[in-house]
Design a protein around this motif. Structure first.
Motif: not given
Lengths: 147, 500, 128
Positions: B61-62, B132, B135-136, B176-177, B180, B183-184, B186-187, B189, B197
């Motif tokens: 589902l997008q 992410f 995480y939420v 969360l770390l 971060a 994300y740093g 592989t660019g 989430l 990636s």
């Protein structure tokens, strides 16, 4: 807290903050603003009211209990995800209804706006619940059943 | 398209239930019924989703019609769908039980809306395809669990909640770390995009560090060794229906996240990550079961057993073979049902005898023999007696371990099973067999427990027996989920459409 | 994927993250619940800053599409970290607010904010 300056200032500031919050809510989707930030500004106004005139006055201003406002907000936000089903599009796809008001003016209404309104109410309700819990006695200590 | 909406409804239903039960807060009966209706509706929708996933394959589902990896993707494979169904079953069972347990004070403390927020967070975590977003959902679940933990507001609850909250806050920041760092590196989430990636990331050391950090964060949620101390400090304090949902579901969301992370995202350095997981699994099993042996309060015993059982699930993941993952998935399903049921039974036992403390109770065998039967089923399933569900789960895992020659973990699993019997017989001997210390009539007959409490217990016990006697179809589903987990390429293709 | 050279502000930010983490760790090792929560707040800031740095620092235009255009011309700042950090701040705020209320209730009901003195939920100690 009872301060003449604070109370007089609140009478002028709080309505203006509510107006500002509605403005932020309205312009939010494509410009800085939105339901969240609008809700926070509105909550600040209500919190100011609470500090100047006491928690009881804050509750009167809200009319409904903060939790009910938050619940209604959650419902509205969830409902905004559903119209996309009628259009055969995925969950939460934004839909726009552009009402022609004549004279070339167009009033764009959209499901993101509906979502933002839901967020706005949820933020007001949620944060006001917290403030009420902190200003009044914590709600936890009226029950004691063994331990 | 329709399938995507089905997945969306798994989230929409608990949101609507939350809103509806909040608005109906002033009308107790209506709120109770809406809450129950919501939980059963969730069960129906999630079962429909599972059927669709098993029939047609993965549902993607997008949301908002934003293409992956730019929007928030929900990707439901067999594991996600199975977990959602189990979550809905637990939710429905515990809310039904709750009708008999919660009084006006607990209801006023927002028991119903919070329960549905909790279910929302759990289901969201099972369905999401975005780190992410995961995480939420974790936080949605966490904040609801904080609220539920303190419903009732006794001193013990506040004490337990402080420890629960403090350690979970730390886990949150670790998660969360890790987000971060990933994300740093592989660019992105989006799970599928990260998985794609990872092989191209040049800084391998930092990647493994991020993976380990994620393991610590999920491990704390899952209560693995040595990060489990919050669990036995807190899980025996809340209401029975709350602790049953927690015991069944919350730690398992951590296990699910571990499985997702270490089958899809980080398989680049199994020599470190999966070996570490295997050691963690072994130590978790043994410390959990030994901790349980020292306890004398029913729910504390059961809490320690959650820890030891988590070890089994992590063990299957660490082995990373098809058989191992089948074992993990089977164990997850079996464990959630059995453990939630044991907590509910402990609640009824305490209601009939007046306490959870084994020294102060007894006589249940004489006064309520049928409760004994109901206790026997999940208790012996937990210990792994044939032909109950736990036997098959343990059998598969031990075979998986022996298959790749990890005899020591197989031995740890068997010893843990043996020691589990010790704890279960301790509860049996103390609560059921020995006479009540306050005299013959201190233990009440089963008829004095409300029917709404006995219904979910009987249903869950029946489920345990059915999984045990007719293990084949469940095994087939677990096998399918495991094979999907071992084939990240098709997950990536399903989400990203194979393009780019 | 990331081709740009590191911005000179990166190093000071990284050092700040390190400092905040050190302060937070020290605070969180305390037995005092209030210090622990303050540490949580500080560590939250360190983590949020690291998300911000992970999205790469640039000096481009804000990622806002002008009203009369469909796309932004030229390079623009990465909009995602702000969204992530905002979400994380909101969640962190909510958790911290709850934790503070809980600490307050714990102080009122248990009479202490020292975690080693909170033993109501623990089994009674064995007499040696």
């Amino acid at each position: 807290m009872s301060s003449l300056i604070l109370r007089a200032g609140t009478r002028i500031l709080a309505p203006m903050m509510i107006m500002l919050s509605l403005f932020l809510l309205w312009r939010g989707h494509n410009l800085p603003g939105g339901g969240f930030i609008g809700g926070l500004v509105a909550t600040s106004a209500i919190a100011l009211q609470g500090i100047a005139f006491g928690p009881a006055s804050m509750r009167r201003t809200l009319v409904f209990s903060p939790a009910v406002i938050a619940g209604a907000g959650v419902l509205i936000a969830a409902l905004s995800a559903l119209p996309a089903a009628l259009a055969g599009l995925p969950f939460f796809t934004g839909l726009w209804l552009k009402l022609d008001l004549g004279n070339g003016a167009v009033l764009p209404l959209s499901t993101p706006l509906l979502f933002d309104i839901g967020v706005y109410l949820t933020v007001i309700g949620g944060v006001c619940t917290l403030i009420a819990a902190l200003e009044e006695e914590p709600a936890l200590d009226d029950v004691e059943t063994g331990g | 398209m329709m399938a995507g909406w089905l997945a969306a409804f798994v989230l929409v239903v608990p949101i609507l239930s939350t809103g509806a039960t909040t608005l109906a807060h002033g009308v107790p009966r209506l709120q109770g019924w809406l809450s129950l209706l919501g939980s059963y509706l969730l069960l129906v929708v999630s079962v429909a989703l599972l059927v669709v996933v098993l029939r047609d394959g993965m549902v993607v589902l997008q949301s908002g019609n934003w293409a992956a990896p730019f929007g928030i993707t929900f990707a439901v494979d067999s594991l996600g769908a199975v977990m959602t169904v189990i979550a809905a079953i637990t939710g429905a069972a515990c809310l039904t039980f709750g009708l008999g347990e919660i009084g006006e004070a607990e209801r006023r403390a927002w028991f119903h809306p919070l329960s549905h927020v909790l279910l929302l967070g759990v289901c969201g975590a099972f369905l999401t395809g975005d780190l992410f977003n995961l995480y939420v959902w974790f936080e949605v679940m966490l904040i609801a669990s904080f609220g539920l933990m303190t419903v009732g507001g006794t001193k013990a609850q506040i004490d337990g909640a402080v420890k629960y909250v403090a350690l979970n806050l730390v886990a949150t920041l670790m998660f969360l770390l890790a987000v971060a760092l990933i994300y740093g590196l592989t660019g992105t989430l989006n799970f599928a995009d990260i998985a794609r990636s990872v092989p191209a990331v040049s800084n391998r050391g930092l990647l493994t560090a991020a993976a380990t950090l994620l393991m610590a964060a999920f491990g704390m949620k899952a209560a693995v060794f040595p990060l489990f101390f919050w669990l036995p400090a807190a899980y025996h304090t809340p209401l029975v229906s709350v602790s049953a949902v927690f015991a069944g579901l919350l730690t398992k969301v951590g296990v699910y996240a571990l499985i997702r992370a270490f089958t899809l995202l980080f398989t680049h350095d199994p020599g470190w990550t999966h070996t570490l997981l295997l050691w963690i699994a072994g130590l978790t099993m043994v410390t959990g079961v030994l901790g349980a042996a020292a306890q004398t309060e029913m729910r504390r015993i059961l809490s320690w057993h959650i820890i030891s059982q988590i070890g089994y699930m992590v063990m299957g993941l660490a082995l990373a073979t098809p058989l191992g993952l089948i074992g993990s998935v089977f164990y997850l399903v079996h464990h959630i049902i059995v453990k939630a049921n044991l907590f509910l039974i402990a609640g009824v036992a305490a209601r009939l005898t007046g306490s959870m403390e084994l020294k102060r109770i007894g006589g249940l065998y004489r006064s309520a023999p049928w409760l004994g039967v109901l206790f026997f089923i999940p208790a012996f399933s937990l210990a792994g007696f044939p032909p109950l569900s736990g036997f098959w789960a343990k059998l598969v895992l031990v075979r998986a371990a022996l298959e790749i020659g990890s005899w020591w973990i197989a031995a740890a699993a068997l010893v843990t099973g043996l020691l589990t019997i010790y704890s279960m017989t301790k509860i049996w001997a103390e609560a059921f067999w020995k006479p009540h210390p306050a005299g013959e009539s201190a233990a009440r007959p089963l008829g004095e427990a409300p029917t709404v409490m006995l219904l979910p217990i009987s249903a869950l016990a029946a489920g345990t027996v059915v999984i045990g006697l007719f293990a084949q179809p469940f095994y087939v589903v677990a096998e399918r989920a495991a094979l999907e987990l071992l084939d990240p390429a098709s997950y990536i293709a399903a989400v990203l459409g194979g393009a780019r | 994927m990331w081709k740009r050279a590191a911005d000179p502000m990166e190093l000071p930010l990284v050092l700040l993250i390190g400092l905040l983490t050190a302060v937070a760790t020290w605070l969180m090792l305390s037995r005092n619940l209030i210090r622990l929560l303050l540490g949580f707040g500080v560590l939250g800031n360190a983590v949020n800053l690291s998300i911000f740095v992970a999205g790469r620092l640039t000096r481009d235009t804000p990622p806002l599409v002008p009203l009369d255009a469909e796309t932004i011309a030229g390079a623009f700042a990465n909009p995602l970290p702000q969204a992530l950090v905002l979400t994380a701040i909101v969640i962190g705020f909510g958790l911290l607010a709850f934790a503070l209320v809980l600490a307050w209730v714990a102080y009122e009901r248990l009479g202490t904010v020292r975690t080693d003195e909170m033993r109501v939920a623990e089994p009674p100690e064995e007499k040696a």
